[in-house]
Design a protein around this motif. Structure first.
Motif, short mmCIF file in Angstrom:
data_model
loop_
_atom_site.label_atom_id
_atom_site.label_comp_id
_atom_site.label_asym_id
_atom_site.label_seq_id
_atom_site.Cartn_x
_atom_site.Cartn_y
_atom_site.Cartn_z
N MET A 1 20.00 29.45 51.69
CA MET A 1 20.59 30.57 50.97
C MET A 1 20.18 31.86 51.65
N VAL A 2 21.09 32.82 51.60
CA VAL A 2 20.84 34.11 52.21
C VAL A 2 21.42 35.21 51.31
N ASP A 3 20.72 36.35 51.26
CA ASP A 3 21.21 37.50 50.50
C ASP A 3 22.05 38.37 51.42
N VAL A 4 23.20 38.80 50.93
CA VAL A 4 24.12 39.62 51.72
C VAL A 4 24.57 40.80 50.87
N ASP A 5 24.56 42.00 51.46
CA ASP A 5 25.10 43.18 50.78
C ASP A 5 26.49 43.46 51.35
N ILE A 6 27.45 43.65 50.45
CA ILE A 6 28.83 43.87 50.86
C ILE A 6 29.34 45.14 50.20
N LYS A 7 29.77 46.09 51.03
CA LYS A 7 30.29 47.35 50.53
C LYS A 7 31.81 47.30 50.56
N LEU A 8 32.40 47.56 49.40
CA LEU A 8 33.85 47.61 49.29
C LEU A 8 34.28 49.05 49.09
N SER A 9 35.27 49.49 49.85
CA SER A 9 35.82 50.84 49.72
C SER A 9 37.33 50.74 49.67
N ARG A 10 37.92 51.54 48.82
CA ARG A 10 39.38 51.58 48.75
C ARG A 10 39.82 53.03 48.71
N SER A 11 41.06 53.26 49.12
CA SER A 11 41.56 54.63 49.20
C SER A 11 42.20 55.08 47.89
N ASP A 12 42.52 54.12 47.03
CA ASP A 12 43.28 54.43 45.81
C ASP A 12 42.77 53.54 44.68
N LYS A 13 42.50 54.12 43.52
CA LYS A 13 41.98 53.31 42.40
C LYS A 13 42.95 52.24 41.93
N ASN A 14 44.22 52.34 42.31
CA ASN A 14 45.19 51.32 41.93
C ASN A 14 45.21 50.14 42.90
N GLN A 15 44.50 50.27 44.02
CA GLN A 15 44.42 49.19 45.00
C GLN A 15 43.46 48.12 44.48
N ALA A 16 43.88 46.87 44.57
CA ALA A 16 43.04 45.76 44.08
C ALA A 16 41.86 45.53 45.02
N TRP A 17 40.73 45.10 44.42
CA TRP A 17 39.56 44.76 45.24
C TRP A 17 39.82 43.50 46.06
N GLY A 18 40.66 42.61 45.55
CA GLY A 18 41.05 41.44 46.32
C GLY A 18 40.20 40.21 46.12
N PHE A 19 39.59 40.08 44.93
CA PHE A 19 38.84 38.86 44.65
C PHE A 19 38.81 38.60 43.16
N ARG A 20 38.45 37.36 42.80
CA ARG A 20 38.35 36.98 41.39
C ARG A 20 36.96 36.39 41.14
N LEU A 21 36.37 36.79 40.02
CA LEU A 21 35.05 36.30 39.62
C LEU A 21 35.16 35.37 38.42
N SER A 22 34.24 34.44 38.36
CA SER A 22 34.10 33.56 37.20
C SER A 22 32.64 33.59 36.79
N GLY A 23 32.38 33.34 35.50
CA GLY A 23 31.01 33.26 35.04
C GLY A 23 30.53 34.53 34.37
N GLY A 24 29.24 34.59 34.13
CA GLY A 24 28.61 35.69 33.42
C GLY A 24 27.69 35.11 32.36
N ALA A 25 26.89 35.96 31.74
CA ALA A 25 25.90 35.50 30.76
C ALA A 25 26.55 34.75 29.60
N ASP A 26 27.76 35.14 29.22
CA ASP A 26 28.43 34.48 28.09
C ASP A 26 28.99 33.11 28.46
N PHE A 27 29.00 32.78 29.73
CA PHE A 27 29.48 31.47 30.17
C PHE A 27 28.34 30.55 30.61
N ALA A 28 27.11 31.07 30.61
CA ALA A 28 25.94 30.31 31.07
C ALA A 28 26.20 29.74 32.47
#
Length: 94
Positions: A1-28
């Motif tokens: 395992m390795v830790d990676v820092d990833i900086k995302l920048s977009r020119s317009d707040k309406n532009q999608a980040w381009g990824f989907r997340l699953s999970g969170g504390a409520d999903f254990a």
């Protein structure tokens, strides 16, 4: 395992980040990248499916519910820093 820092920048707040997340504390289940849009912002920045998000803009996120994480992205503006843990055996070959 390795830790990676990833900086995302977009020119317009309406532009999608381009990824989907699953999970969170409520999903254990850890906050995990389940899909990355090929050619999108996240893909170009190096985010990969299977990455586990541990921090957003320096804030630890393991205790946050999925909706709270979503709110962090909405309020982030046009730049966001993700700290992820990547399991090297799943790393995509380029």
């Amino acid at each position: 395992m390795v830790d990676v820092d990833i900086k995302l920048s977009r020119s317009d707040k309406n532009q999608a980040w381009g990824f989907r997340l699953s999970g969170g504390a409520d999903f254990a289940f850890p906050l995990t990248v389940v899909r990355v849009l090929l050619g999108g912002l996240a893909d170009k920045a190096g985010l990969q499916a299977g990455d586990i998000v541990v921090k957003i803009n320096g804030e630890t996120v393991q205790h946050l519910r999925h909706v709270e994480v979503h709110d962090r992205f909405v309020k982030a503006g046009n730049e966001i820093m993700l700290s992820v843990v990547r399991n090297l055996k799943f790393e995509r070959k380029v």
